[in-house]
Every structure is written in structure tokens, then in C-alpha cells.
Motif scaffolding. Structure first.
Motif, PDB file in Angstrom:
ATOM      1  N   MET A  57      37.183  75.420  52.235  1.00 42.24           N
ATOM      2  CA  MET A  57      38.198  76.007  52.858  1.00 42.24           C
ATOM      3  C   MET A  57      38.313  77.313  53.061  1.00 42.24           C
ATOM      4  O   MET A  57      37.567  77.908  52.026  1.00 42.24           O
ATOM      5  N   ILE A  58      38.900  77.985  54.074  1.00 43.60           N
ATOM      6  CA  ILE A  58      38.944  79.412  54.188  1.00 43.60           C
ATOM      7  C   ILE A  58      40.569  79.669  54.034  1.00 43.60           C
ATOM      8  O   ILE A  58      41.570  79.066  54.793  1.00 43.60           O
ATOM      9  N   PHE A  59      40.949  80.787  53.082  1.00 45.78           N
ATOM     10  CA  PHE A  59      42.184  81.045  52.940  1.00 45.78           C
ATOM     11  C   PHE A  59      42.380  82.382  53.744  1.00 45.78           C
ATOM     12  O   PHE A  59      41.575  83.528  53.436  1.00 45.78           O
ATOM     13  N   TRP A  60      42.954  82.379  54.848  1.00 46.90           N
ATOM     14  CA  TRP A  60      43.267  83.493  55.626  1.00 46.90           C
ATOM     15  C   TRP A  60      44.620  84.066  55.633  1.00 46.90           C
ATOM     16  O   TRP A  60      45.925  83.676  55.819  1.00 46.90           O
ATOM     17  N   GLY A  61      45.086  85.520  55.126  1.00 50.31           N
ATOM     18  CA  GLY A  61      46.240  86.042  54.840  1.00 50.31           C
ATOM     19  C   GLY A  61      45.993  87.428  54.305  1.00 50.31           C
ATOM     20  O   GLY A  61      45.143  87.723  53.741  1.00 50.31           O
ATOM     21  N   PRO A  62      47.228  88.180  54.516  1.00 51.09           N
ATOM     22  CA  PRO A  62      47.374  89.604  54.018  1.00 51.09           C
ATOM     23  C   PRO A  62      47.027  89.512  52.428  1.00 51.09           C
ATOM     24  O   PRO A  62      47.076  88.560  51.677  1.00 51.09           O
ATOM     25  N   PRO A  63      46.827  90.723  51.785  1.00 53.20           N
ATOM     26  CA  PRO A  63      46.744  90.982  50.412  1.00 53.20           C
ATOM     27  C   PRO A  63      47.951  90.611  49.521  1.00 53.20           C
ATOM     28  O   PRO A  63      49.241  90.558  50.185  1.00 53.20           O
ATOM     29  N   GLY A  64      47.709  89.914  48.395  1.00 52.01           N
ATOM     30  CA  GLY A  64      48.892  89.728  47.577  1.00 52.01           C
ATOM     31  C   GLY A  64      49.950  88.612  47.918  1.00 52.01           C
ATOM     32  O   GLY A  64      50.859  88.487  47.342  1.00 52.01           O
ATOM     33  N   VAL A  65      49.325  87.526  48.496  1.00 56.02           N
ATOM     34  CA  VAL A  65      49.785  86.348  48.791  1.00 56.02           C
ATOM     35  C   VAL A  65      49.573  85.284  47.956  1.00 56.02           C
ATOM     36  O   VAL A  65      49.781  84.032  48.160  1.00 56.02           O
ATOM     37  N   GLY A  66      48.359  85.389  47.274  1.00 57.55           N
ATOM     38  CA  GLY A  66      47.818  84.071  46.355  1.00 57.55           C
ATOM     39  C   GLY A  66      46.720  83.423  46.666  1.00 57.55           C
ATOM     40  O   GLY A  66      46.095  82.487  46.199  1.00 57.55           O
ATOM     41  N   ARG A 122      33.281  90.123  55.182  1.00 57.96           N
ATOM     42  CA  ARG A 122      32.256  91.265  55.090  1.00 57.96           C
ATOM     43  C   ARG A 122      30.914  90.701  54.958  1.00 57.96           C
ATOM     44  O   ARG A 122      30.040  91.807  55.174  1.00 57.96           O
ATOM     45  N   PHE A 123      30.503  89.586  54.952  1.00 49.88           N
ATOM     46  CA  PHE A 123      29.380  89.048  54.730  1.00 49.88           C
ATOM     47  C   PHE A 123      28.869  89.008  56.301  1.00 49.88           C
ATOM     48  O   PHE A 123      29.385  88.562  57.299  1.00 49.88           O
ATOM     49  N   ASN A 124      27.506  89.446  56.606  1.00 46.65           N
ATOM     50  CA  ASN A 124      26.968  89.379  57.772  1.00 46.65           C
ATOM     51  C   ASN A 124      26.431  87.882  58.241  1.00 46.65           C
ATOM     52  O   ASN A 124      26.515  86.886  57.292  1.00 46.65           O
ATOM     53  N   ASN A 149      40.802  87.658  60.923  1.00 48.20           N
ATOM     54  CA  ASN A 149      41.131  86.265  61.789  1.00 48.20           C
ATOM     55  C   ASN A 149      39.707  85.864  61.810  1.00 48.20           C
ATOM     56  O   ASN A 149      38.615  86.191  62.206  1.00 48.20           O
ATOM     57  N   PRO A 150      39.537  84.447  61.105  1.00 50.32           N
ATOM     58  CA  PRO A 150      38.200  83.867  60.821  1.00 50.32           C
ATOM     59  C   PRO A 150      37.584  83.502  62.378  1.00 50.32           C
ATOM     60  O   PRO A 150      36.227  83.693  62.374  1.00 50.32           O
ATOM     61  N   SER A 151      38.341  83.449  63.158  1.00 47.81           N
ATOM     62  CA  SER A 151      37.799  82.882  64.353  1.00 47.81           C
ATOM     63  C   SER A 151      36.999  84.183  64.999  1.00 47.81           C
ATOM     64  O   SER A 151      35.918  83.921  65.882  1.00 47.81           O
ATOM     65  N   PHE A 152      37.257  85.349  64.788  1.00 54.65           N
ATOM     66  CA  PHE A 152      36.300  86.642  64.999  1.00 54.65           C
ATOM     67  C   PHE A 152      35.305  86.948  64.127  1.00 54.65           C
ATOM     68  O   PHE A 152      34.049  87.351  64.546  1.00 54.65           O
ATOM     69  N   GLU A 153      35.526  86.806  62.767  1.00 56.06           N
ATOM     70  CA  GLU A 153      34.763  87.261  61.852  1.00 56.06           C
ATOM     71  C   GLU A 153      33.795  86.357  61.005  1.00 56.06           C
ATOM     72  O   GLU A 153      32.930  86.831  60.351  1.00 56.06           O
ATOM     73  N   LEU A 154      33.917  84.776  61.290  1.00 47.07           N
ATOM     74  CA  LEU A 154      33.131  84.102  60.731  1.00 47.07           C
ATOM     75  C   LEU A 154      32.290  83.210  61.418  1.00 47.07           C
ATOM     76  O   LEU A 154      32.876  82.999  62.561  1.00 47.07           O
ATOM     77  N   ASN A 155      31.162  82.794  61.220  1.00 48.10           N
ATOM     78  CA  ASN A 155      30.325  82.125  62.066  1.00 48.10           C
ATOM     79  C   ASN A 155      30.841  80.791  62.328  1.00 48.10           C
ATOM     80  O   ASN A 155      31.450  79.868  61.490  1.00 48.10           O
ATOM     81  N   ASN A 156      30.751  80.177  63.610  1.00 44.97           N
ATOM     82  CA  ASN A 156      31.185  78.897  63.941  1.00 44.97           C
ATOM     83  C   ASN A 156      30.446  77.942  62.918  1.00 44.97           C
ATOM     84  O   ASN A 156      31.394  76.745  62.414  1.00 44.97           O
ATOM     85  N   ASP A 257      43.829  92.560  62.188  1.00 45.61           N
ATOM     86  CA  ASP A 257      44.536  91.652  62.973  1.00 45.61           C
ATOM     87  C   ASP A 257      46.110  92.461  62.879  1.00 45.61           C
ATOM     88  O   ASP A 257      46.871  92.090  63.819  1.00 45.61           O
ATOM     89  N   LEU A 258      46.635  93.019  61.862  1.00 44.94           N
ATOM     90  CA  LEU A 258      48.224  93.358  61.843  1.00 44.94           C
ATOM     91  C   LEU A 258      48.124  94.379  62.775  1.00 44.94           C
ATOM     92  O   LEU A 258      49.228  94.545  63.538  1.00 44.94           O
ATOM     93  N   PHE A 259      47.183  95.341  62.968  1.00 44.36           N
ATOM     94  CA  PHE A 259      47.218  96.397  63.998  1.00 44.36           C
ATOM     95  C   PHE A 259      47.479  95.631  65.330  1.00 44.36           C
ATOM     96  O   PHE A 259      48.318  96.084  66.026  1.00 44.36           O
ATOM     97  N   TYR A 260      46.526  94.676  65.652  1.00 46.90           N
ATOM     98  CA  TYR A 260      46.825  94.014  67.033  1.00 46.90           C
ATOM     99  C   TYR A 260      47.995  93.352  67.323  1.00 46.90           C
ATOM    100  O   TYR A 260      48.609  93.242  68.412  1.00 46.90           O
TER     101      TYR A 260
END
Length: 448
Positions: A57-66, A122-124, A149-156, A257-260
Motif C-alpha cells: 500500500m501507499i500512504f498519502w498524506g501530510p506530515p504528522g498524521v501517522g 523522491r525515488f526516481n 500526489n501519487p498519481s503524479f509522483e509514482l510510476n504506474n 499539493d497543498l500549494f495547488y
């Protein structure tokens, strides 16, 4: 299977110097704070964890949420080895090392491994691809954590092998529960310090944490060091709290993501004619360090895209605000941008110009190099005049109402096309009436 007490014993005396946030990590779903949308009773993820049957699984979320804590809990329930690597520091070498550890652990103990990869975005591509064979063959259960956002940053390919879970910021109630737990827990928290803090200051700590559990515990730990003994207790007074929370920043990640998300909320508030929404999101971004001129530039785009000719003054107001900021600086300049934001929010809205320009660009791209009609061509020489250039062109200033009724200004193939369709809002009401009147003159001219 490890529990919190065993972990503390393994650290020997280091527990006294470990950060409070680390000491307070829960080791069960029952003590985990937040994410009830994922971990509530009967939720698929909580059932998988409690059943000891986790999946990648991938956990997507801001810092400090567990995210890290939840990965450890997954390993706890699955009776699995927990390995952690950070994409900030690790490379393919560290990935291979983790793979070997997972293989050896299974050979010796016949137990799985949970591999937690922090900041996985951060991994290529090649580094992300290195995980794929081992996720496929079950060498480890992959748990990635990302703030992007995993949709933009992680490989399909990686996304297809791991389910994405969105973790959200902790609300005030959840943060308050975490704060109270840390104050009374004598084993891992600050319960042995007999700290006293009033409710208003507790709330100020919660608000300063801004949805981040780790930040809350860090602030509390610093405040505890400033406590003053009084009548057998250690009192954290309001002055100490004010000192601790001064300079804390709201969530904002320029370019992330938060910026956008926040600039999107600002844009949609202006488009939706909500001055309060526009002022709130503008203030959120400025407080968190956004360049006010970025907001001014966005307003200028909104003035054209969402207001257009319904109120052409909006563009000038936005330009004036930009100019005022550069002349006055942030204090008064921010107010000028706020004034422009409110004006644009309350201005009549029309995207007719935006839509028309998009349609014209698409038409130009699709229709190819259509010829300019002869009557619109310039004829500066006798040769060009003899070829019919400029022939039958009617000079509008010499026509009734300065309008050459029936004269076309488009290539022959596009004669009947209409890009700009004014709406019945603001100044475009008048523009629509004018356009309809001119179109009626064209129709009459064709009849004649």
C-alpha cells in the motif's frame, strides 16, 4: 511480536532522551489517533490489519498524521519484521540490502517483512522499478509513504501493485485526545512530571499544531521544559505557551499539493463570487509564506478567464493592485491585493471570452492555412489591385452606423462560425445586445 514496553526496554536508558513523539507511538489500532475513515470498525483496511493479512500500500498524506506509525502497527499485527528506508538517503544499494534482509528473515523465521519506504516519491523511476519484482514474489509487504500526489509522483507499475490510502490531518478533537494522553501517560509520556496547563493554552497548542500530531507533541515537550514548580505541580503558563508557539507556520508547500490545493480554492472562491472565501485562502497562503505577487498574478488571470468583458475594469483593478504592492511593499500592498480579490469576487462573471479564444485557437489549429479573402487583402501596388486584392472591401467608417453590414471577416470556409457569445451578465448584456443588432443588420443585408 513486539510491544511498546519491549521496545522501550530494548532502548535501555535511551527512552529518557527519545523525543516524546517517538515514545508516544501507539502499537495497536485501538490506541491509534485519527484516520477513522480508514481504520473505523468494519473498514477494509482495519480488517486487513487486524486479521494479519496486509497488502502492499501507499500512504498519502501530510506530515504528522501517522503514516510511519501505521506501518509499524501493520508489522506488529502481521508478526512481521519491520524494515524502514528513506528515499531521501537511500538508493538502489539500500533497496537490495533490504531485500536480502527480508529473504534471510523468512528463511530463518518463516515470517514476512514489512518494508516501509518513507518519502517514496523522491525515488526516481529506476529506483521505484527496483521494488517491483519483490512486491510481485512476496519477498516483502511494501508500504510507501508520500506527501505528494501519487498519481503524479509514482510510476504506474508501482501504483498498480499497491493500494493508495489518503490520510488526512488530525482534527482538533483528535489532537486534544493526543495531548491529554501525553500528559497522563507515565510510562511513555509526561505523566510523571505532574504538569498543569489550562484549557485555553491546551487549545492554543492544538491550533498551533495545525493538524500535525508530531508537531503537537514536540511543542508540548518544549513547553514542559519551561514549566515552573508551584504547590507540588509543574505549571506551564500562558507566557511559556506563547513563547513555544511563536513563529509556527501553517501548512503550505510551495510547488506541492497543498500549494495547488490552496491556490485552487482561492481561484474557485473568486470565480464563485465569495469574497470571504477569497480573503481566507489568500490570508492562509500569505501567512504560510506564499509570495503575494503570485496571488496578484493569479487575480490577473482570473480577471480575463472568469470575468472577461462582463467587467473589463477587473483587469485594471488587478493590475493596479500588483503595482501598489511593488510601490508600497507587503504591509499595505497585501491590502491592495485583498481589495482586488474582493472586487473580482463580486464582479459579474463571464467566461465567454475565455471560451471564445480557446475555440478560435482550436479552429486555427484544425482548419489549416485557409486563404485570406481577397477583399481583406491589402493592395499597395497596381499588380495586386489587378489581381483583385482589396476589391469590394467596404470601409466601415463610410457606412451607416460605421458598420459594413453583410461583410465577412473570416475565410470563406468559416463564414458562418461564431466564437464569441456574450452572456447576460454585467457589461456583456450590452455587448450581447450590440452583437445581436449587428447580426440582424448582416441578415438584412443578405436579403437585400
Amino acid at each position: 511480536m513486539h510491544n511498546k514496553q519491549e521496545d522501550l526496554l530494548a532502548r535501555d536508558d535511551l527512552s529518557d532522551i527519545s523525543p516524546l513523539a517517538d515514545r508516544m507511538r501507539p502499537d495497536s489500532l485501538a490506541s491509534f489517533v485519527g484516520q477513522t475513515h480508514l481504520l473505523g470498525t468494519g473498514k477494509p483496511l482495519s480488517m486487513a490489519i487486524e486479521g494479519g493479512r496486509p497488502h502492499s500500500m501507499i500512504f498519502w498524506g501530510p506530515p504528522g498524521v501517522g503514516k510511519t506509525t501505521l506501518a509499524r502497527i501493520i508489522a506488529h499485527y502481521a508478526r512481521a519484521q519491520f524494515l524502514s528506508i528513506s528515499a531521501v538517503l537511500a538508493g538502489v544499494k539500500e533497496i537490495r540490502g533490504a531485500v536480502e534482509q527480508a529473504k534471510q528473515y523468512f528463511q530463518v523465521y518463516a515470517q514476512p517483512t514489512v518494508l516501509f519506504v518513507d518519502e517514496v516519491h523522491r525515488f526516481n523511476k529506476s529506483q521505484q522499478d527496483a521494488f517491483l519484482p519483490y512486491i510481485e514474489d512476496g519477498t516483502f509487504i511494501f508500504v510507501g509513504a508520500t506527501t505528494e500526489n501519487p498519481s503524479f509522483e509514482l510510476n504506474n507499475a508501482l501504483l498498480s501493485r499497491a493500494r493508495v490510502y489518503l490520510l488526512t490531518v488530525l482534527n482538533q478533537q483528535e489532537l486534544s485526545a493526543l495531548l491529554e494522553s501525553a500528559l497522563i501517560d507515565k510510562e511513555c509520556g509526561l505523566g510523571d512530571k505532574a504538569l498543569e496547563i489550562d484549557q485555553e493554552d491546551k487549545l492554543n497548542l492544538v491550533l498551533a499544531a495545525d493538524g500535525d500530531g508530531r508537531k503537537l507533541l514536540n511543542l508540548l515537550e518544549i513547553a514542559a521544559d519551561l514549566a515552573e514548580p508551584a504547590e507540588g505541580k509543574n505549571v506551564i503558563n500562558s507566557a511559556a505557551i506563547a513563547q513555544v508557539i511563536s513563529g509556527t507556520m501553517r501548512r503550505f508547500d510551495k510547488g506541492g499539493d497543498l500549494f495547488y490545493e490552496q491556490i485552487s480554492a482561492f481561484h474557485k472562491s473568486v470565480r464563485g463570487s465569495s469574497p470571504d472565501g477569497a480573503l481566507y485562502w489568500m490570508s492562509r497562503m500569505i501567512e504560510a509564506g506564499c509570495d503575494p505577487l503570485y496571488i496578484a498574478r493569479r487575480l490577473l488571470a482570473i480577471a480575463s478567464e472568469d470575468i472577461g468583458n462582463a467587467d473589463p475594469r477587473a483587469m485594471q483593478v488587478a493590475l493596479n493592485a500588483w503595482d501598489a504592492f511593488e510601490r508600497l511593499g507587503p504591509a499595505e500592498g497585501n491590502r491592495a491585493i485583498a481589495q482586488a480579490a474582493v472586487y473580482c469576487a463580486l464582479a459579474p462573471k463571464s467566461n465567454a471570452l475565455y471560451t471564445a479564444f480557446k475555440a478560435a485557437m482550436a479552429c486555427a489549429a484544425e482548419s489549416g492555412s485557409l486563404d485570406v479573402p481577397d477583399h481583406l487583402r491589402n493592395a499597395p501596388t497596381q499588380l495586386l489591385k489587378s489581381m483583385g486584392y482589396g476589391e469590394k472591401y467596404r470601409y466601415s467608417h463610410n457606412e451607416p452606423e460605421a458598420y459594413s453590414a453583410g461583410q465577412s471577416y473570416l475565410p470563406t470556409e468559416l463564414t458562418d462560425i461564431q466564437f464569441y457569445c456574450p452572456q447576460s451578465r454585467g457589461l456583456e448584456i450590452k455587448l450581447k445586445e450590440k452583437l445581436e443588432y449587428l447580426q440582424s443588420l448582416d441578415k438584412q443585408a443578405k436579403k437585400d
